[in-house]
Design a protein around this motif. Structure first.
Motif, PDB file in Angstrom:
ATOM      1  N   PRO A 162      -0.769   6.723   1.293  1.00  0.00           N
ATOM      2  CA  PRO A 162      -2.110   6.412   1.812  1.00  0.00           C
ATOM      3  C   PRO A 162      -2.072   5.426   2.964  1.00  0.00           C
ATOM      4  CG  PRO A 162      -2.076   6.318  -0.587  1.00  0.00           C
ATOM      5  CD  PRO A 162      -0.640   6.418  -0.139  1.00  0.00           C
ATOM      6  N   SER A 163      -2.938   5.642   3.924  1.00  0.00           N
ATOM      7  CA  SER A 163      -3.163   4.667   4.986  1.00  0.00           C
ATOM      8  C   SER A 163      -4.248   3.706   4.525  1.00  0.00           C
ATOM      9  CB  SER A 163      -3.586   5.374   6.272  1.00  0.00           C
ATOM     10  OG  SER A 163      -4.931   5.833   6.156  1.00  0.00           O
ATOM     11  N   ARG A 164      -4.700   2.841   5.411  1.00  0.00           N
ATOM     12  CA  ARG A 164      -5.802   1.946   5.085  1.00  0.00           C
ATOM     13  C   ARG A 164      -7.159   2.625   5.208  1.00  0.00           C
ATOM     14  NH1 ARG A 164      -4.119  -3.757   8.120  1.00  0.00           N
ATOM     15  NH2 ARG A 164      -2.393  -4.303   6.718  1.00  0.00           N
ATOM     16  N   LEU A 165      -7.195   3.846   5.723  1.00  0.00           N
ATOM     17  CA  LEU A 165      -8.450   4.585   5.824  1.00  0.00           C
ATOM     18  C   LEU A 165      -8.654   5.402   4.555  1.00  0.00           C
ATOM     19  CD1 LEU A 165      -8.379   5.865   9.522  1.00  0.00           C
ATOM     20  CD2 LEU A 165      -9.723   3.974   8.562  1.00  0.00           C
ATOM     21  N   PRO A 166      -9.769   5.231   3.871  1.00  0.00           N
ATOM     22  CA  PRO A 166     -10.002   5.947   2.613  1.00  0.00           C
ATOM     23  C   PRO A 166      -9.843   7.454   2.779  1.00  0.00           C
ATOM     24  CG  PRO A 166     -11.689   4.273   2.949  1.00  0.00           C
ATOM     25  CD  PRO A 166     -10.900   4.345   4.230  1.00  0.00           C
ATOM     26  N   GLY A 167      -9.026   8.032   1.902  1.00  0.00           N
ATOM     27  CA  GLY A 167      -8.853   9.482   1.891  1.00  0.00           C
ATOM     28  C   GLY A 167      -7.848  10.020   2.881  1.00  0.00           C
TER      29      GLY A 167
END
Length: 228
Positions: free
Chosen positions: A33-38
């Protein structure tokens, strides 16, 4: 005054920095996962590449994206790719954008972006620079908003304040950084809510990267900002 040539050089430096940092990842890390949700890191890298194509379209007078569904599908399709393929895509699309931007052109001309938004061509390099800097932070690989230059941070706060200016969904706001820099945004009627705090936190809140917990807004609650 916008200096598109200087912004193109800053963009080149930011792109090289992102590519250098991302090269330390591996295929497993790209899928995390990145820091952007989803979104995984692969989603972020795919978006960075497709955004270069999109802004190249803008510079050359074509629609930025065919449509929203195609944009989203391209990102989803590109997200699972290996690190080597992701990095090559980001590098190659950045080179194509730079090659187009290096051609003689009327930088004062008006261009059309997503959803009918218009701007001068001279601001497109800064828009691309924003994509690189903020998404480098979104990758979660050691760079944060506090690492961005004071010049960039101030310009992006000003850009976002301009974007929300006059928006009926955003109450009147006065944003102030500790060094005294001030920006006005939101509705033009009514008393302005004073919001103060470090410039990186102001930027993070405006850009949807932080919740505003580090900001002082004792005159009232922070409003929920519309999505960018």
């Amino acid at each position: 005054m916008i200096d598109h040539a200087r912004d193109l050089e800053s963009l080149r430096e930011a792109t090289d920095r992102l590519l250098g940092a991302a090269a330390a990842l591996d295929n497993a890390a790209v899928a995390e996962p990145s820091r952007l949700p989803g979104w995984s890191r692969g989603h972020v890298l795919a978006h960075i590449a497709r955004n270069a194509d999109a802004l190249l379209n803008v510079l050359e007078g074509r629609p930025m994206y065919a449509d929203a569904a195609t944009r989203d599908a391209d990102i989803e399709r590109g997200a699972p790719r290996s690190l080597a393929v992701q990095l090559a895509d980001v590098r190659n699309t950045a080179d194509r954008f730079r090659h187009s931007a290096d051609r003689p052109a009327d930088w004062s001309r008006v261009v059309t972006l997503r959803n009918g938004v218009t701007d001068t061509a001279a601001r497109v390099p800064f828009r691309r620079w924003v994509e690189i800097e903020l998404h480098h932070v979104d990758l979660g690989i050691g760079r944060d908003l506090e690492d961005l230059s004071e010049e960039f941070t101030g310009r992006e706060i000003e850009f976002l304040a301009e974007r929300f200016s006059g928006n009926p969904e955003v109450p009147s706001l006065t944003l102030t950084a500790p060094d005294g820099r001030t920006w006005r945004t939101g509705r033009r009627d009514g008393a302005a809510l004073a919001v103060t705090g470090p410039a990186p936190d102001l930027l993070g809140w405006l850009a949807g990267r932080r919740d505003g917990a580090a900001l002082d807004h004792s005159g009232g609650p922070l409003p929920a900002l519309p999505p960018l």
